[in-house]
Design an enzyme around this catalytic site. Sequence first.
Site, short mmCIF file in Angstrom:
data_model
loop_
_atom_site.label_atom_id
_atom_site.label_comp_id
_atom_site.label_asym_id
_atom_site.label_seq_id
_atom_site.Cartn_x
_atom_site.Cartn_y
_atom_site.Cartn_z
CB SER A 94 -0.95 -0.04 1.20
OG SER A 94 -2.03 0.83 1.04
CG ASP B 162 -5.99 -3.55 -3.74
OD1 ASP B 162 -6.86 -2.88 -3.14
OD2 ASP B 162 -4.76 -3.34 -3.63
CG HIS C 110 -4.67 -3.56 0.00
ND1 HIS C 110 -4.33 -2.81 -1.09
CD2 HIS C 110 -4.24 -2.85 1.08
CE1 HIS C 110 -3.73 -1.69 -0.71
NE2 HIS C 110 -3.66 -1.70 0.61
#
Length: 469
Positions: free
Chosen positions: A155, A407, A432
């Site tokens: 991320s 995601d 994710h």
Amino acid sequence: MFILAWSQLLMIIVHTTYGYDYTTNYITVPVDHFSYTNNDTFELKYLMNDTYWDVNKGPIFFYAGNEAPIEDFSDNTGFMWEISRELEALVVFAEHRYYGESMPYGKNSFDDKVKLGYLTSQQALADFVDVIKYLRNDTLCTGRRPNPVIAFGGSYGGMLAAWFRIKYPATVEGAIASSAPIWQFTGMTPCNDFYKVTSSVYRKTSVECGLTISASWKAIDNVTESDSGKAWLTDNWKLCRPLENTDDVAQLKYWAADVYVALAMVNYPYEANFLAPLPANPIKEVCKSMTNHTEDDSTLLMSVFRGLNVYFNYTGSASCLNLSSAFSDDMMNGWNYQACTEMIMPFCANGGEDDIFEAYPWDFESYAQYCENRYGVKPTTGDVEKQYGGKNLKAASNIIFSNGLLDPWSSGGVLKSISSTVRALLIPDGAHHLDLRASHPNDTSSVIRARKTIKHWIVKWIFDYRHRK
């Protein structure tokens, strides 16, 4: 204001308990790495395990911490731990300044924009350089360093890992950037792509599910037009606080939209714990009750509530639905400030056929006004491109951008290889940064292959480093 709700979504943390062992350490770093006007320092936290490290030539696996206490990322990046033994690596998780315990000015770190002004990705990367320099025990930077460094991150941490390799190639030999939306910025990605990806996950699970969610926004408006309707929805959705006005209704809709995105992000093939327990493949569970979008408003909203119940009350232990943020003030203050400075990510939804969300535009001017009112800063839209090159990555090398196509953040990710050494790795049924998580019996074949590919490149980078003349 809906922008705040969406800016929280990069902060998804899925808690697990794998019992990894590490020592907790601190290093003194400058508050300001780039000028000669501030001599303040602070203690940056990092976690370390050297159980399997070959100190003479073993690699350093370095996780570039993102926007939460570093323990959260250590617990959820099992892939690093799993390959550290075989590759005789030192495992390090470095905390990002202004999160967890790494506060440059302690409890006063968020007092004003002068103190907050040192919260940037550039300053954080410079912190990481200092940590690695210390760990290599090469304070004079003399001679050939024996330990190649591989940066990891998921991320925002994945963005940092990629930028680390780009900005400091003499420090980092390669980077694994998982679910890293480095192109989720103005002029790089259309503002509605994020919600189109999210919507596709629900529509592919069940066409009726997507249609029901689309219809639910208008149904909420219809039901809550009257005070009795607000009371009905408060009671039947078991809200902790009653809906009293249009702002409360708006907050409810923002919460529901956030949940749909969060569930797409953590749509893992096994049970996980995102702030609360979730079943395996949670979107399938959510969609089980959403089977007829043409029902009357009350019936439709009850089917939606049963779906949302999977998120907030899967175990049945919640007494009511709490719409407030589950994140700490320090986490939100830090990330919302970053989202008002460097991390300006435009989001919009079109509704209708484009996505399952309520339509709203991206309004930079109103967002900029919010940032100025709250933090006294005027955001600009070009900082990330100026600092890290935007879509011009042809000069970069040794970066793997992995993205799960379930995601939502893959919309701003690198989905096509840039060169022979800057490569895109796609995981069709991955959510994710699933590839960075620990191995699990329910892992799909695509994520297993992805981890093998990532390991192959890490081994290659280490070999090249050791044999380079």
